[in-house]
Structure formats: structure tokens, C-alpha cells
Write a protein that holds these residues in place. Structure first.
Motif, mmCIF file in Angstrom:
data_model
loop_
_atom_site.group_PDB
_atom_site.id
_atom_site.type_symbol
_atom_site.label_atom_id
_atom_site.label_comp_id
_atom_site.label_asym_id
_atom_site.label_seq_id
_atom_site.Cartn_x
_atom_site.Cartn_y
_atom_site.Cartn_z
ATOM 1 N N GLN A 130 0.834 -1.199 0.000
ATOM 2 C CA GLN A 130 0.000 0.000 0.000
ATOM 3 C C GLN A 130 0.874 1.257 0.000
ATOM 4 O O GLN A 130 1.682 1.439 0.923
ATOM 5 C CB GLN A 130 -0.885 0.004 1.252
ATOM 6 C CG GLN A 130 -1.781 1.213 1.382
ATOM 7 C CD GLN A 130 -2.577 1.203 2.679
ATOM 8 O OE1 GLN A 130 -2.091 0.691 3.683
ATOM 9 N NE2 GLN A 130 -3.769 1.737 2.668
ATOM 10 N N TYR A 132 0.262 4.802 0.368
ATOM 11 C CA TYR A 132 -0.545 5.983 0.711
ATOM 12 C C TYR A 132 0.336 7.039 1.405
ATOM 13 O O TYR A 132 0.529 8.121 0.912
ATOM 14 C CB TYR A 132 -1.690 5.589 1.653
ATOM 15 C CG TYR A 132 -2.973 5.114 0.984
ATOM 16 C CD1 TYR A 132 -2.960 4.476 -0.238
ATOM 17 C CD2 TYR A 132 -4.204 5.297 1.609
ATOM 18 C CE1 TYR A 132 -4.139 4.031 -0.828
ATOM 19 C CE2 TYR A 132 -5.393 4.867 1.024
ATOM 20 C CZ TYR A 132 -5.351 4.224 -0.197
ATOM 21 O OH TYR A 132 -6.518 3.795 -0.766
ATOM 22 N N SER A 133 0.865 6.675 2.603
ATOM 23 C CA SER A 133 1.548 7.668 3.450
ATOM 24 C C SER A 133 2.836 8.180 2.814
ATOM 25 O O SER A 133 3.519 7.457 2.092
ATOM 26 C CB SER A 133 1.908 7.049 4.806
ATOM 27 O OG SER A 133 0.801 6.414 5.368
ATOM 28 N N GLY A 138 0.602 11.915 6.412
ATOM 29 C CA GLY A 138 0.088 10.718 7.080
ATOM 30 C C GLY A 138 -1.384 10.931 7.367
ATOM 31 O O GLY A 138 -2.252 10.626 6.552
ATOM 32 N N SER A 139 -1.667 11.524 8.535
ATOM 33 C CA SER A 139 -3.065 11.856 8.851
ATOM 34 C C SER A 139 -3.631 12.804 7.803
ATOM 35 O O SER A 139 -4.773 12.663 7.369
ATOM 36 C CB SER A 139 -3.140 12.521 10.227
ATOM 37 O OG SER A 139 -2.668 11.632 11.201
ATOM 38 N N TRP A 163 6.406 4.018 5.347
ATOM 39 C CA TRP A 163 5.669 2.999 6.124
ATOM 40 C C TRP A 163 5.009 1.974 5.207
ATOM 41 O O TRP A 163 3.988 1.402 5.556
ATOM 42 C CB TRP A 163 4.590 3.624 7.030
ATOM 43 C CG TRP A 163 5.027 4.782 7.846
ATOM 44 C CD1 TRP A 163 4.429 6.001 7.882
ATOM 45 C CD2 TRP A 163 6.129 4.846 8.760
ATOM 46 N NE1 TRP A 163 5.106 6.828 8.737
ATOM 47 C CE2 TRP A 163 6.150 6.154 9.285
ATOM 48 C CE3 TRP A 163 7.115 3.953 9.162
ATOM 49 C CZ2 TRP A 163 7.120 6.574 10.208
ATOM 50 C CZ3 TRP A 163 8.074 4.365 10.071
ATOM 51 C CH2 TRP A 163 8.057 5.654 10.582
ATOM 52 N N THR A 165 4.357 -1.230 4.262
ATOM 53 C CA THR A 165 4.585 -2.521 4.905
ATOM 54 C C THR A 165 4.999 -3.568 3.871
ATOM 55 O O THR A 165 4.306 -3.750 2.871
ATOM 56 C CB THR A 165 3.293 -2.977 5.624
ATOM 57 O OG1 THR A 165 2.882 -1.928 6.485
ATOM 58 C CG2 THR A 165 3.500 -4.244 6.417
ATOM 59 N N PHE A 215 8.687 -2.549 7.770
ATOM 60 C CA PHE A 215 8.407 -1.296 7.051
ATOM 61 C C PHE A 215 9.498 -0.955 6.054
ATOM 62 O O PHE A 215 10.666 -1.240 6.288
ATOM 63 C CB PHE A 215 8.377 -0.117 8.027
ATOM 64 C CG PHE A 215 7.167 -0.068 8.895
ATOM 65 C CD1 PHE A 215 5.905 -0.068 8.347
ATOM 66 C CD2 PHE A 215 7.309 0.010 10.259
ATOM 67 C CE1 PHE A 215 4.790 0.009 9.161
ATOM 68 C CE2 PHE A 215 6.205 0.088 11.079
ATOM 69 C CZ PHE A 215 4.949 0.084 10.536
ATOM 70 N N ALA A 372 0.151 -0.574 17.235
ATOM 71 C CA ALA A 372 0.129 -0.042 15.861
ATOM 72 C C ALA A 372 -1.292 0.124 15.330
ATOM 73 O O ALA A 372 -1.537 0.941 14.450
ATOM 74 C CB ALA A 372 0.911 -0.979 14.939
ATOM 75 N N ILE A 375 -2.895 3.410 15.079
ATOM 76 C CA ILE A 375 -2.194 4.353 14.186
ATOM 77 C C ILE A 375 -2.489 3.993 12.724
ATOM 78 O O ILE A 375 -2.922 4.836 11.941
ATOM 79 C CB ILE A 375 -0.660 4.308 14.428
ATOM 80 C CG1 ILE A 375 -0.333 4.626 15.883
ATOM 81 C CG2 ILE A 375 0.050 5.265 13.481
ATOM 82 C CD1 ILE A 375 1.133 4.420 16.247
ATOM 83 N N ALA A 376 -2.231 2.708 12.382
ATOM 84 C CA ALA A 376 -2.387 2.282 10.979
ATOM 85 C C ALA A 376 -3.830 2.457 10.514
ATOM 86 O O ALA A 376 -4.759 2.299 11.301
ATOM 87 C CB ALA A 376 -1.966 0.826 10.844
ATOM 88 N N THR A 379 -5.259 7.263 12.445
ATOM 89 C CA THR A 379 -5.068 7.204 13.906
ATOM 90 C C THR A 379 -6.406 7.382 14.640
ATOM 91 O O THR A 379 -7.377 7.901 14.077
ATOM 92 C CB THR A 379 -4.101 8.311 14.385
ATOM 93 O OG1 THR A 379 -4.749 9.577 14.213
ATOM 94 C CG2 THR A 379 -2.786 8.289 13.632
ATOM 95 N N GLU A 381 -7.055 9.468 16.983
ATOM 96 C CA GLU A 381 -7.396 10.889 17.140
ATOM 97 C C GLU A 381 -8.166 11.372 15.905
ATOM 98 O O GLU A 381 -9.167 12.085 16.021
ATOM 99 C CB GLU A 381 -6.123 11.740 17.335
ATOM 100 C CG GLU A 381 -5.425 11.535 18.668
ATOM 101 C CD GLU A 381 -4.574 10.273 18.713
ATOM 102 O OE1 GLU A 381 -4.366 9.639 17.662
ATOM 103 O OE2 GLU A 381 -4.129 9.895 19.818
ATOM 104 N N ILE A 382 -7.681 10.941 14.740
ATOM 105 C CA ILE A 382 -8.350 11.348 13.494
ATOM 106 C C ILE A 382 -9.744 10.711 13.419
ATOM 107 O O ILE A 382 -10.725 11.356 13.037
ATOM 108 C CB ILE A 382 -7.487 10.951 12.266
ATOM 109 C CG1 ILE A 382 -6.165 11.715 12.295
ATOM 110 C CG2 ILE A 382 -8.231 11.181 10.957
ATOM 111 C CD1 ILE A 382 -6.265 13.223 12.193
ATOM 112 N N ASN A 385 -11.981 12.641 15.583
ATOM 113 C CA ASN A 385 -12.353 13.911 14.931
ATOM 114 C C ASN A 385 -13.490 13.680 13.929
ATOM 115 O O ASN A 385 -14.451 14.453 13.863
ATOM 116 C CB ASN A 385 -11.148 14.501 14.163
ATOM 117 C CG ASN A 385 -10.187 15.235 15.081
ATOM 118 O OD1 ASN A 385 -10.486 15.447 16.262
ATOM 119 N ND2 ASN A 385 -9.031 15.599 14.559
#
Ligand code: FAD
Length: 396
Positions: A130, A132-133, A138-139, A163, A165, A215, A372, A375-376, A379, A381-382, A385
Motif C-alpha cells: 500500500q 498511501y503515506s 500521514g493523517s 511505512w 509494509t 516497514f 500499531a 495508528i495504521a 489514527t 485521534e483522526i 475527529n
């Protein structure tokens, strides 16, 4: 009208016949069957089990049979899962293609892309990574900078992903790239499939504190990508990205339930390692309360998954459920890891101590690794939100 009772019996008989004893054990990392050119089987039974499942399309049971999938409807899939769980069958194949890319291709890929990629994913011939980041995205994924310039019959890709993987073992990578630098953030992004063997693609491992590295940082240096590998419309890749993330988050929310099958139950473990009274009850009241609370949360989460499943069947998914389920599942998984460590006491201080068992080492490793999951795939927190804004309608 389908005869689901008959399907259950046939599935049960078939699994009894084709899932050998070594594939009915809790799966450890070294014995997982990953897709790809260097596919590894730790023994012959693993190979036979994989091949039998693959030939039946049960590496991707709900994908259409025309691409090699199982062609099962949702009820049949559920029955298959239940019968596999009953026998403790291992997952037949591990791959980001199965978990994430395939469902996104089914939703957004054109016919040629489906025919090129889906059968090979189902057959485990290709391992996907993948992309993406990025180091500064990231977020805030939409600020990604890896760019793909239109060069007629191909795109020229330059930039880096982080990152990623197991990108060093991957055959292909699905990537978000910027195709219109002048458009508003999300509007200028496209979704590309890139062959990892293309000239200009390279990877560098990122060393972790444990010494092992899953990673990589992946670099694209003037990589030519044929236009046929653009999924969805040009500059509309954000929609594909979100579809794929939905499947990643669903996968992560189910981690806790998956791990439950892999270990002794918490209650059994607690009875083994802590004091019990004459009636066989744990004497530590607060531990009893915490285990009960976890089991109730776990039960509630299973019901939530069940509700999501029925909503999906009725074509009426409440998007708020989808938003919350990853956060709930991963937070509960970490609470459970803490609880298991508490139960182990000083036997849980190391994953290398020769005087503690393999199962105890696994518990300690899971405790470290499961951090992890919040986060993966976005996250916590996101996620919170998003829940606050879109599910609860709170001000930003
Ligand atoms: C095990 C694992 C595997 C992964 N595999 C892949 C992979 O294969 N491919 C891939 O592309 N990526 C992968 N990732 C990367 C993952 O998607 C990112 O780590 C994640 O999106 C967070 O981005 P970041 O690490 O840049 O953290 P940042 O975005 O820099 O966040 C740092 C901290 O700030 C907080 N934060 C950021 N913005 C806000 C905000 N607006 N409000 C509140 N808090 C905020 C975050 O919650 C976090 O705690 C993987 C990550 C892990 C842990």
C-alpha cells in the motif's frame, strides 16, 4: 430459494476433508501463507490447504466466480466463516490485495483491470503493498506530493512513500499520486497500480526498535506507469482511496475478534496464573470485574458487527457505524492486551525468557504490536475527529 442448511452441511464436510490438522492450529506469524512470487509454505499440509481453498475460490469467497472468487452470497459467506471458526481453520491467504485492493477494484476498476488483477490476487500469485503515506502526509493524506505527470501513453511517477509494509517483498503497489498540482488538495489525486519491478522503483528498510523491520520507504524515480493502470477517473482517486480505507478499517476493527481465537480464553489464563477460591472463582475482585467488562465490550462489539452486516444486506448501512467501529475495535484490543499482561504478572516481562512459554511470548509481542492498530489505517485521534464532526455533528 437457496438451501442454506444444505450449504452448511456441505461446507462442513468439505472443510473436514480439506483442512488438515496442522491448519487447525492457532496461526503464528512464521506460518502465515502470504501471496506473491516467493510464496512460502511451512509444510505440505499448508500448501494443500491453500491450494484446495484457492481452487474453490474461498481465498476470496464473496468475490464473483467469473474472476475466480467463491461467488458466495453474504449468508453463505457467514456460514463459511462460522464453519471455519468451528474447526479453527487458519485464514488460507494473507495479502493486501485480498483485504483492500480487490474490493476497491470491484467497485472502481474497469473490466480489463478486474480481469488482469483479480484472478491473480485470488490465486495468491501477486503480493500487494500500500503506497498511501508520505513523510509529510500521514493523517493529512491529501497533502501528498508524489507526482504522476501525463506523458501520453504513460504517467511518469516521482516521489516517495513511507511505512510501506513489506514493500520489499511486494510484486505490485497501489498508490495515491498527485496528477493535478493546481487543483484543491483532494481534487488533484489519482489512484495508480504500479509494478514493483518497473525501472526506477526501489525500497529501503526502516529499522524498528525490535530489530526486525516490516516497514520500508519506497522511492519512485522517473517510473513509467502505463495509462491502463489508472483506477477510476483521472484526478478522482480520492473516492477510490476512501473506498479502500473502508475495507482497511473494517479489517482492523475485526482484529480483536480474530485474535480471540488464537489464544486461550482470558478467563482460563487468569485461572492458571492467579489465585482461585474453592468454587473455582478468581479471588481478585477487580480482575474479575475487568475481565467481565472486557467480555461484555467484546460481546457488544460482535453485536455491532452483526448489525453492520444486516444493514449491509438490507443496503442501508448507517455510515456512523462504519466510522466508529475501527476506533472501538482497536481500543478494546489494546485494553485486552493490557489485561492479559496484568494476568501474566512478571511472566510477561519478556518475549525471550526461556522459562516462559511460547504462548506467553506471543501475548507480550501482541501487546507491543497491537499499539500499531490505533495508528495504521488512520489514527484514533483522526477517527475521533471524524466521529465528532460527521456522526455527532459537533463543531470543528
Ligand atoms: C503497523 C502500521 C502499518 C502501516 N502500513 C502502511 C502501509 O502499508 N502503507 C501506507 O501508506 N501507510 C502505512 N502506515 C502508515 C499509517 O497510515 C500512518 O502512520 C497514519 O496514517 C498516521 O500518519 P503519521 O504516521 O504520518 O502520523 P501523523 O499524521 O504525523 O500524526 C502524528 C500524531 O498527531 C496526531 N494528529 C495528527 N493530526 C491530527 C489532528 N488533526 N487532530 C488530532 N490529532 C492529530 C495523530 O493522531 C498522531 O497521534 C502504517 C502504519 C502502521 C502503524
Amino acid at each position: 430459494m437457496k438451501d442454506y442448511q444444505q450449504f452448511r452441511q456441505q461446507t462442513r464436510d468439505w472443510l473436514e476433508a480439506h483442512c488438515p490438522p496442522s491448519q487447525r492450529q492457532p496461526v503464528i506469524e512464521a506460518e502465515q501463507i502470504w501471496a506473491g512470487r516467493d510464496q512460502y509454505f511451512h509444510n505440505n499440509e499448508a500448501r494443500q490447504y491453500f491450494e484446495a481453498m484457492r481452487d474453490r475460490g474461498w481465498t476470496a469467497p464473496d468475490w464473483p466466480a467469473e474472476y475466480g472468487g467463491g461467488g458466495l452470497d453474504e449468508t453463505e459467506c457467514k456460514i463459511l466463516n462460522q464453519e471455519m471458526a468451528r474447526l479453527n481453520c487458519r485464514p488460507p491467504l494473507y495479502d493486501m490485495g485480498i483485504w483492500m485492493l480487490g474490493p476497491a477494484l470491484l467497485a472502481y476498476g474497469n473490466e480489463q483491470q478486474k480481469r488482469q488483477h483479480l484472478p491473480r490476487i485470488i490465486r495468491g500469485e501477486v503480493r500487494w503493498a500500500q503506497g498511501y503515506s508520505e513523510p509529510a502526509a500521514g493523517s493529512d493524506l491529501a497533502s501528498l506530493k508524489t507526482k504522476a505527470e501525463d506523458c501520453g501513453d504513460h504517467f511518469l511517477v516521482n516521489g516517495t512513500k513511507i511505512w510501506t509494509t513489506k514493500a520489499d517483498c511486494a510484486d505490485w503497489i497501489f498508490c495515491l499520486v498527485r496528477t493535478d498540482p493546481d487543483a484543491a488538495k483532494q481534487a488533484g489525486i489519482s489512484f495508480l497500480l504500479i509494478d514493483m519491478h518497473s525501472e526506477g522503483v526501489s525500497t529501503a528498510p526502516i529499522k524498528l526498535i525490535s530489530g526486525a523491520s516490516s516497514f520500508c520507504q519506497t522511492f519512485f524515480d522517473n517510473v513509467k506507469v502505463p495509462k491502463e493502470q489508472l483506477v477510476g477517473e483521472l484526478n478522482q482517486g480520492w473516492a477510490v482511496a476512501k473506498e479502500l480505507l473502508k475495507h482497511e478499517r473494517k479489517l482492523m476493527s475485526s482484529m480483536s475478534a480474530m485474535v480471540e481465537n488464537e489464544q486461550e480464553s482470558i478467563a482460563e489464563l487468569a485461572k492458571k496464573h492467579t489465585a482461585v477460591d474453592a468454587a473455582g472463582r478468581l479471588t481478585d475482585g477487580s480482575l474479575r470485574r475487568d475481565i467481565t467488562r472486557h467480555l461484555m465490550n467484546q460481546g457488544a462489539q460482535d453485536l455491532l458487527n452483526e448489525r453492520l452486516y444486516h444493514q449491509a444486506r438490507a443496503g442501508a448501512v448507517d455510515p456512523r457505524l462504519g466510522m466508529t467501529i475501527k476506533h472501538i475495535g482497536t481500543a478494546e484490543l489494546q485494553r485486552k492486551d493490557e489485561l492479559l499482561l496484568e494476568i501474566l504478572g512478571n511472566r510477561g516481562l519478556s518475549w525471550e525468557n526461556p522459562s516462559t512459554s511460547e504462548n506467553e511470548h506471543t501475548i507480550v509481542k501482541n501487546w507491543a504490536y497491537d499499539k500499531a492498530h490505533t495508528i495504521a489505517g488512520g489514527t484514533s485521534e483522526i477517527q475521533l475527529n471524524i466521529i465528532a464532526k460527521r456522526a455527532l455533528g459537533l463543531p470543528g
